[in-house]
Design a protein around this motif. Structure first.
Motif, mmCIF file in Angstrom:
data_model
loop_
_atom_site.group_PDB
_atom_site.id
_atom_site.type_symbol
_atom_site.label_atom_id
_atom_site.label_comp_id
_atom_site.label_asym_id
_atom_site.label_seq_id
_atom_site.Cartn_x
_atom_site.Cartn_y
_atom_site.Cartn_z
ATOM 1 N N THR A 159 0.818 -1.218 0.000
ATOM 2 C CA THR A 159 0.000 0.000 0.000
ATOM 3 C C THR A 159 0.847 1.262 0.000
ATOM 4 O O THR A 159 0.374 2.333 -0.382
ATOM 5 C CB THR A 159 -0.950 0.030 1.212
ATOM 6 O OG1 THR A 159 -0.173 0.007 2.419
ATOM 7 C CG2 THR A 159 -1.887 -1.165 1.191
ATOM 8 N N GLN A 160 2.094 1.176 0.426
ATOM 9 C CA GLN A 160 2.965 2.351 0.436
ATOM 10 C C GLN A 160 3.367 2.786 -0.973
ATOM 11 O O GLN A 160 3.809 3.913 -1.171
ATOM 12 C CB GLN A 160 4.233 2.043 1.232
ATOM 13 C CG GLN A 160 3.998 1.693 2.679
ATOM 14 C CD GLN A 160 5.288 1.322 3.367
ATOM 15 O OE1 GLN A 160 6.268 2.057 3.297
ATOM 16 N NE2 GLN A 160 5.302 0.186 4.035
ATOM 17 N N PHE A 161 3.226 1.888 -1.931
ATOM 18 C CA PHE A 161 3.735 2.161 -3.268
ATOM 19 C C PHE A 161 2.644 2.291 -4.325
ATOM 20 O O PHE A 161 2.878 2.849 -5.386
ATOM 21 C CB PHE A 161 4.710 1.054 -3.680
ATOM 22 C CG PHE A 161 5.878 0.929 -2.754
ATOM 23 C CD1 PHE A 161 6.936 1.815 -2.832
ATOM 24 C CD2 PHE A 161 5.901 -0.050 -1.776
ATOM 25 C CE1 PHE A 161 8.006 1.716 -1.952
ATOM 26 C CE2 PHE A 161 6.968 -0.159 -0.893
ATOM 27 C CZ PHE A 161 8.023 0.731 -0.994
ATOM 28 N N ALA A 173 -2.445 -2.334 -11.181
ATOM 29 C CA ALA A 173 -1.788 -1.415 -10.239
ATOM 30 C C ALA A 173 -1.275 -2.162 -9.021
ATOM 31 O O ALA A 173 -0.182 -1.877 -8.503
ATOM 32 C CB ALA A 173 -2.755 -0.318 -9.822
ATOM 33 N N ARG A 174 -2.027 -3.134 -8.572
ATOM 34 C CA ARG A 174 -1.619 -3.891 -7.385
ATOM 35 C C ARG A 174 -0.396 -4.759 -7.686
ATOM 36 O O ARG A 174 0.514 -4.855 -6.866
ATOM 37 C CB ARG A 174 -2.785 -4.750 -6.907
ATOM 38 C CG ARG A 174 -2.669 -5.199 -5.465
ATOM 39 C CD ARG A 174 -4.004 -5.632 -4.922
ATOM 40 N NE ARG A 174 -3.869 -6.088 -3.542
ATOM 41 C CZ ARG A 174 -4.157 -7.315 -3.129
ATOM 42 N NH1 ARG A 174 -4.595 -8.218 -3.992
ATOM 43 N NH2 ARG A 174 -4.012 -7.653 -1.863
ATOM 44 N N ASP A 175 -0.371 -5.381 -8.859
ATOM 45 C CA ASP A 175 0.810 -6.160 -9.244
ATOM 46 C C ASP A 175 2.033 -5.260 -9.384
ATOM 47 O O ASP A 175 3.138 -5.613 -8.978
ATOM 48 C CB ASP A 175 0.558 -6.890 -10.567
ATOM 49 C CG ASP A 175 -0.314 -8.121 -10.412
ATOM 50 O OD1 ASP A 175 -0.506 -8.583 -9.275
ATOM 51 O OD2 ASP A 175 -0.813 -8.626 -11.438
ATOM 52 N N TRP A 176 1.822 -4.093 -9.973
ATOM 53 C CA TRP A 176 2.911 -3.129 -10.151
ATOM 54 C C TRP A 176 3.506 -2.737 -8.799
ATOM 55 O O TRP A 176 4.726 -2.734 -8.606
ATOM 56 C CB TRP A 176 2.382 -1.900 -10.884
ATOM 57 C CG TRP A 176 3.364 -0.799 -11.078
ATOM 58 C CD1 TRP A 176 4.243 -0.644 -12.113
ATOM 59 C CD2 TRP A 176 3.580 0.327 -10.215
ATOM 60 N NE1 TRP A 176 4.987 0.495 -11.940
ATOM 61 C CE2 TRP A 176 4.602 1.111 -10.798
ATOM 62 C CE3 TRP A 176 3.009 0.743 -9.021
ATOM 63 C CZ2 TRP A 176 5.053 2.283 -10.204
ATOM 64 C CZ3 TRP A 176 3.467 1.922 -8.420
ATOM 65 C CH2 TRP A 176 4.471 2.683 -9.024
ATOM 66 N N ALA A 177 2.639 -2.419 -7.845
ATOM 67 C CA ALA A 177 3.106 -2.004 -6.524
ATOM 68 C C ALA A 177 3.834 -3.140 -5.814
ATOM 69 O O ALA A 177 4.808 -2.909 -5.085
ATOM 70 C CB ALA A 177 1.923 -1.527 -5.685
#
Length: 424
Positions: A159-161, A173-177
């Motif tokens: 969640t920080q990224f 987006a979640r995979d990227w982070a």
């Protein structure tokens, strides 16, 4: 509204320019109002030129509202860089980046990371490990579940990224982070807790990096098959002469394997065309471009094909296989889809880095650094987006064991079968 992450820069080297990112250096800070002016320049440039809003769930107006407020309270260049990293991260695009960084900025994806990971339901799963990397030597294997990153539960660490200004949730987006979190700050070792397929929990610490030859290109003979490997980048013009030298040595080989699995640092079209020109007998289109900004402005689609021409003292006409994978980035991806589209090679491996488009840039006049974003879409000759390309022959990374090379074995076997048919 959560505060901007302090350390959130992810980049892939420009496919056209092959540029690196210099470390951040303290300098006299512009007046606070100048930071606001720079942010407005950045936001407007992205609004008008970013080519992939149709592939992102980013609410770009919400980005303006959020960071436009934050920038008013920023008084140092260091904090402005941190804020800008967070603003660029709202695009969750590994090809968009600042041409500066902070000491603890996350390593580049894919250039500086040893791991590829994806969410599978609620589990963060390692789906590929970079060959000859520190993570591989530490014992990280495909199929392991990530439980913690730097002492935090993985879901909390991610969640920080991740972007915070999405119109709707996006698994991309979640995979990227997740991959950014696993890259780790560039001034620290990566610390993760993982669970094996058998449920064994282990803590691992490693500093990402790969063991590779000192030269930008290495070659050898595998019996009657020639093998050429590019080591890290397609951005050095000296690579053209090195490729020519390798081709001279392998002129009498019956087939060729071109290994592009370690090209995460991108490169440029001059080098790629120089190499591909040795493999074709006539001028050929090799990729398609689309400039999105002009279409938005005029409603008329501007697209064109880029060509490559034959060159060198002889043209290599024997069968070719290209090896590609998650650390095939930018120009490496362009070269892979080009040889596939020209029907000059068969592609073996996994999906590639998936870096988006070709880059444009804007300089922020007060802060003094450049921001780069994809402003052109790039396509395979068949019209499919470059980032969606899947090799014709997919090799499961889970079959890769340290000391073995499953994809290379598949390529060699494929070429031996082709050569056996030709001999009949």
């Amino acid at each position: 509204m959560r505060p901007f992450p302090r350390l959130l820069s992810v980049l892939a080297v420009a496919s056209v320019l092959g540029m690196s990112t210099p470390a951040f250096a303290d300098a006299p800070a512009p007046a606070p109002a100048s930071f606001s002016q720079d942010f407005e320049i950045f936001w407007q440039y992205v609004d008008e030129n970013y080519a992939y809003f149709d592939a992102r769930k980013t609410d770009w107006k919400a980005v303006h509202e959020k960071y436009g407020k934050q920038v008013k309270s920023i008084t140092s260049k260091r904090d402005f860089v941190a804020m800008m990293e967070a603003a660029v991260a709202e695009l969750y695009d590994s090809h968009a980046h600042l041409a500066t960084s902070l000491p603890a900025t996350p390593r580049l994806v894919p250039t500086g990371t040893d791991l590829w990971a994806e969410w599978q339901g609620k589990d963060a799963v390692i789906t590929d490990v970079r060959a000859n990397s520190a993570a591989e030597r530490a014992g990280v294997r495909v199929g392991m579940k990530v439980l913690e990153v730097h002492g935090q539960p993985v879901a909390q660490a991610v969640t920080q990224f991740g972007p915070s200004s999405l119109a709707t949730a996006d698994p991309v987006a979640r995979d990227w982070a997740l991959r950014v979190a696993l890259a780790g700050p560039r001034n620290q070792a990566v610390k993760i807790k993982v669970a094996s397929a058998q449920g064994q929990v282990q803590e691992m610490t490693f500093t990402p990096g790969v063991e590779r030859p000192a030269t930008t290109l290495s070659s050898r003979s595998l019996g009657e098959i020639g093998y050429i490997r590019i080591n890290n980048s397609l951005g050095d013009s000296a690579l053209i002469a090195a490729f020519d030298e390798a081709m001279d040595k392998l002129e009498n080989s019956k087939a060729l394997i071109l290994d592009l699995r370690d090209t995460p640092s991108g490169g440029n079209t001059t080098v790629a065309r120089g190499m591909m020109g040795r493999l074709i007998s006539q001028d050929q289109a090799y990729q398609k471009h689309e400039l999105v900004a002009e279409m938005r402005e005029s409603g008329i689609r501007r697209s064109w094909a880029e060509y490559v021409s034959p060159r060198g003292k002889f043209i290599y006409k024997q069968p070719v296989v290209v090896l590609a994978g998650h650390w095939t980035g930018s120009m490496g991806e362009g070269m892979t889809i080009a040889l596939d589209g020209m029907q000059r090679a068969k592609i073996v491996g996994t999906r590639m880095a998936g870096l988006l488009g070709a880059l444009g840039e804007v300089k922020l006049p007060h802060a003094g650094f450049i921001v780069r974003i994809p402003n052109e879409k790039l396509f395979h000759l068949n019209g499919t987006p470059r980032e969606n390309f899947v090799p014709g022959i997919v090799v499961d990374p889970g079959k890769q064991e340290p000391g073995n090379d499953a994809a290379l074995d598949v390529a060699v076997d494929l070429l031996h079968k082709q050569l056996a048919v030709k001999k009949k």
